[in-house]
Design an enzyme around this catalytic site. Sequence first.
Site, mmCIF file in Angstrom:
data_model
loop_
_atom_site.group_PDB
_atom_site.id
_atom_site.type_symbol
_atom_site.label_atom_id
_atom_site.label_comp_id
_atom_site.label_asym_id
_atom_site.label_seq_id
_atom_site.Cartn_x
_atom_site.Cartn_y
_atom_site.Cartn_z
ATOM 1 N N ASP A 1 62.513 13.978 -17.113
ATOM 2 C CA ASP A 1 63.146 15.148 -17.268
ATOM 3 C C ASP A 1 63.268 15.849 -18.792
ATOM 4 O OD1 ASP A 1 65.350 17.216 -16.287
ATOM 5 O OD2 ASP A 1 66.891 15.837 -17.476
ATOM 6 N N SER A 2 63.928 16.978 -19.004
ATOM 7 C CA SER A 2 63.944 17.286 -20.352
ATOM 8 C C SER A 2 64.763 16.600 -21.126
ATOM 9 C CB SER A 2 64.449 18.805 -20.290
ATOM 10 O OG SER A 2 65.777 18.745 -19.498
ATOM 11 N N TYR B 1 64.642 23.050 -21.050
ATOM 12 C CA TYR B 1 63.569 23.569 -20.694
ATOM 13 C C TYR B 1 64.242 24.714 -20.032
ATOM 14 C CZ TYR B 1 60.434 19.319 -20.131
ATOM 15 O OH TYR B 1 59.680 18.255 -20.383
ATOM 16 N N GLY B 2 65.325 25.018 -19.614
ATOM 17 C CA GLY B 2 65.928 26.271 -18.845
ATOM 18 C C GLY B 2 65.310 27.497 -19.081
ATOM 19 N N CYS C 1 63.638 16.742 -12.377
ATOM 20 C CA CYS C 1 63.902 18.112 -12.998
ATOM 21 C C CYS C 1 63.590 19.468 -12.342
ATOM 22 C CB CYS C 1 63.153 18.164 -14.359
ATOM 23 S SG CYS C 1 63.385 19.840 -15.282
ATOM 24 N N ASN C 2 64.551 20.079 -11.857
ATOM 25 C CA ASN C 2 64.244 21.263 -10.962
ATOM 26 C C ASN C 2 63.351 22.227 -11.787
ATOM 27 O OD1 ASN C 2 66.346 21.116 -8.383
ATOM 28 N ND2 ASN C 2 67.378 20.214 -10.346
ATOM 29 N N THR C 3 63.688 22.482 -12.878
ATOM 30 C CA THR C 3 63.111 23.497 -13.875
ATOM 31 C C THR C 3 61.520 23.193 -13.953
ATOM 32 O OG1 THR C 3 65.248 23.638 -14.984
ATOM 33 C CG2 THR C 3 63.372 24.800 -15.821
ATOM 34 N N CYS D 1 70.406 21.533 -10.960
ATOM 35 C CA CYS D 1 69.792 21.088 -12.317
ATOM 36 C C CYS D 1 70.362 19.461 -12.239
ATOM 37 C CB CYS D 1 70.543 22.088 -13.384
ATOM 38 S SG CYS D 1 70.212 21.050 -14.997
ATOM 39 N N THR D 2 69.436 18.548 -12.729
ATOM 40 C CA THR D 2 69.954 17.267 -12.538
ATOM 41 C C THR D 2 70.992 16.796 -13.623
ATOM 42 O OG1 THR D 2 67.709 16.987 -13.974
ATOM 43 C CG2 THR D 2 67.757 16.633 -11.378
ATOM 44 N N HIS D 3 71.303 17.851 -14.562
ATOM 45 C CA HIS D 3 72.283 17.492 -15.489
ATOM 46 C C HIS D 3 73.793 17.620 -15.003
ATOM 47 C CE1 HIS D 3 69.090 17.947 -18.691
ATOM 48 N NE2 HIS D 3 70.043 17.442 -19.704
HETATM 49 N N1 DGL Z 1 67.685 18.831 -15.886
HETATM 50 C C1 DGL Z 1 66.809 19.808 -15.625
HETATM 51 C C2 DGL Z 1 66.650 20.700 -14.360
HETATM 52 O O1 DGL Z 1 66.997 19.974 -13.285
HETATM 53 C C3 DGL Z 1 66.572 20.690 -16.744
HETATM 54 C C4 DGL Z 1 67.469 21.316 -17.489
HETATM 55 C C5 DGL Z 1 67.032 22.005 -18.919
HETATM 56 O O2 DGL Z 1 66.307 21.366 -19.617
HETATM 57 O O3 DGL Z 1 67.343 23.302 -19.198
HETATM 58 O O4 DGL Z 1 66.771 21.815 -14.336
#
Ligand code: DGL
Length: 281
Positions: free
Chosen positions: A19-20, A51-52, A82-84, A193-195
């Site tokens: 992930d990011s 990453y967003g 990571c979805n992004t 988003c996984t965060h």
């Molecule tokens: N956790 C990531 C996601 O699922 C990326 C979040 C990020 O770095 O902006 O999208």
Amino acid sequence: MGGTETPESRAALPVGVFDSGVGGLSVLRDIRALLPHESLTYVADAGCVPYGGRPAAMIRERSEALVRFFRELPVKAVVVACNTATAAAAPALRARWPELPIIAMEPAVKPAVAVSRTGIIGVLATEGTLASDRFSGLVSQYAGSVRVLTQPCPGLVERVEQGDTESPLLDRLLRSYLQPLLDAGVDTLILGCTHYPFLRHRIQALAGPALHLIETGPAVARQLQRRLDRAGLLAPAAADRNIAFFTTGEPEALQTFLQRQWPEATGAVGRLDFSNEQAQQ
Ligand code: DGL
């Protein structure tokens, strides 16, 4: 992958998860719960978080560098936690490494549509995810007559990266993202988003117990299980499993986050430097 490998030796390899930053640890936890015999190698690309708001081409490049690192370890499968990065890079990664099982993730629109009673669902995700063709495709494929309200959440990933999972500042930010959705009648909210699963308790507290929250981590773990099973790559029950952590940022930051959020998993954190693509632990 070397030519001397047997199916048994491949099954013993770890699964690479990235992930990011720390967000993918929410997925790693789900994988660990479902597949306790698997060895896992996690990489947080904290040198490039978030990453967003970044261009898709850059996220693709980072994702490719991460998968190259995993291939050299090697690993038997990769999870894009990571979805992004999925929106920006999953097709490119699969085209480049067709022999490697690559499990990716996207906001759970289909399950949310299935449980909504008001017919209005919300999606919290990064700008990159929500602006992607992949996400529009998901909505047109699965939403039907359900209204899908999207809410990008700049600043949330940074709060989680700093270990802030409850503070007045975080609550203010969350409230500003949640209130318009609640006012519009959303009864089901996708954590896209996984965060965000690390903020689940605050989201539920602010929105009230009636709001149905949906995450994708458990489904990703099940998909990984299916893919490994189909390829004969599940680790045997007696396997000697371990979890290794790497980061392209500061190892201490990841270690501190782990100690707070997932103390059982705490281990050494190696630093990964993409300038020479060497990992030192
Ligand atoms: N956790 C990531 C996601 O699922 C990326 C979040 C990020 O770095 O902006 O999208």
